[in-house]
Design an enzyme around this catalytic site. Structure first.
Site, PDB file in Angstrom:
ATOM      1  N   SER A  63      13.261  63.869 102.883  1.00 16.73           N
ATOM      2  CA  SER A  63      12.374  64.311 103.466  1.00 16.73           C
ATOM      3  C   SER A  63      11.651  65.983 104.691  1.00 16.73           C
ATOM      4  CB  SER A  63      11.000  63.481 103.412  1.00 16.73           C
ATOM      5  OG  SER A  63      11.889  62.614 105.283  1.00 16.73           O
ATOM      6  N   GLU A  64      13.016  65.466 105.402  1.00 14.90           N
ATOM      7  CA  GLU A  64      12.981  66.316 106.271  1.00 14.90           C
ATOM      8  C   GLU A  64      14.286  66.710 107.495  1.00 14.90           C
ATOM      9  OE1 GLU A  64       8.260  66.408 106.164  1.00 14.90           O
ATOM     10  OE2 GLU A  64      10.395  64.838 106.134  1.00 14.90           O
ATOM     11  N   THR A  65      14.699  68.081 107.435  1.00 13.07           N
ATOM     12  CA  THR A  65      15.680  68.343 107.672  1.00 13.07           C
ATOM     13  C   THR A  65      15.560  68.858 108.948  1.00 13.07           C
ATOM     14  OG1 THR A  65      17.280  68.514 106.145  1.00 13.07           O
ATOM     15  CG2 THR A  65      17.804  69.421 107.956  1.00 13.07           C
TER      16      THR A  65
END
Length: 285
Positions: free
Chosen positions: A42-44
């Site tokens: 979903s996020e890096t």
């Protein structure tokens, strides 16, 4: 360059919300976006050291860059601890698109200052919201405080959507395309549905952000910070310098524990805290 996969807001493998973390010296923005799309978390978070106690952190979903991300920040500092680039029981600063924010590391507990808390538009069209989640309009709200759906932000705008019962919260059937269109039209990232009908903490939550390519998240620190401020402004929470516990991820079988605290009564700020578990680590070529 080191690359990590880390579960945030949990001490258990495969709990919490997974994030990618890349510790780098000078990556191009285009590479960051393509890498985030490749790994599809979903996020890096992409972390670059600026000074001994200061870091630049950029956050990418598979689709775009976002201003701030709570669970990826927790993951980033877990990775920095592992890489011995930060020390326990110290304070640091991160430079983000949401501004310069303080981070405290205490006994491997990551405490994040959030951006200036704000409330936005109240959403009174329950018909639209009930259609987006296939829920009866009577289940929107709560049974004590007369809560209304309202936008809130501590770095990222989300619609706070109160749901009266836990059963109703977990029976939501989200129309992801419809939620994405609703978010774009109303200039929010997503919808943070929650209920006060719980014995496990202040609230149990579900977060939907398909506009940014994330149908549902197991733990969202910025949204929980925004929820804390929303509940404070609605007289649900009143104590400063007190730890509040929020539960998320049960609907995804990834239980998450997110702790928040309100500080500075004259000009309130929200802090969000949690632990993390490293799942894997490797070199990025």
């Amino acid at each position: 360059m080191y690359y990590y996969v880390i579960d945030s807001f949990t001490e258990t493998r495969f709990g919490g919300n997974p994030a990618g973390v890349v510790i780098h010296k000078n990556l191009e923005q285009d590479f960051m976006q393509k890498f985030a799309a490749e790994v599809r978390f979903s996020e890096t978070a992409f972390v670059k050291r600026l000074e001994n106690d200061r870091f630049e952190v950029k956050f990418f979903t598979p689709n775009c860059q976002v201003d701030l991300c709570g669970h990826a920040t927790v993951a980033a500092f877990k990775a920095l601890l592992d890489s011995q680039l930060v020390e326990d029981n110290r304070a640091y600063v991160i430079e983000t698109l949401a501004g310069a924010l303080s981070i405290e590391v205490s006994q491997s507990f990551i405490v994040m200052e959030q951006a200036e808390p704000r409330l936005g538009k109240t959403f009174r069209d329950y018909a639209i919201l009930s259609n987006l989640f296939q829920i009866d309009k009577s289940q929107i709200g709560d049974n004590q405080f007369r809560l209304l759906p309202k936008a809130s932000s501590t770095g990222v705008w989300d619609l706070m959507l109160p749901i009266k019962t836990k059963d109703a919260l977990y029976s939501l059937k989200p129309d992801f395309d419809g939620i994405a269109a609703f978010a774009e039209e109303n200039h929010i990232a997503g919808i943070h549905a929650f209920t006060l009908d719980t014995t496990k903490g202040v609230a149990e939550s579900r977060n939907f952000c398909p506009y940014y390519g994330i149908n549902e998240e197991a733990a969202t620190g910025t949204s929980t910070g925004a929820l804390t401020y929303y509940l404070y402004k609605n007289n649900v929470l009143n104590d400063f310098d007190h730890n509040y516990v929020f539960i998320q991820g049960l609907s995804m079988d990834r239980p998450s524990t997110i702790v928040t605290k309100m500080v500075n009564h004259n000009q309130p700020k929200i802090k969000v805290a949690g632990k993390a578990r490293i799942l894997s680590k490797g070199e990025l070529y």
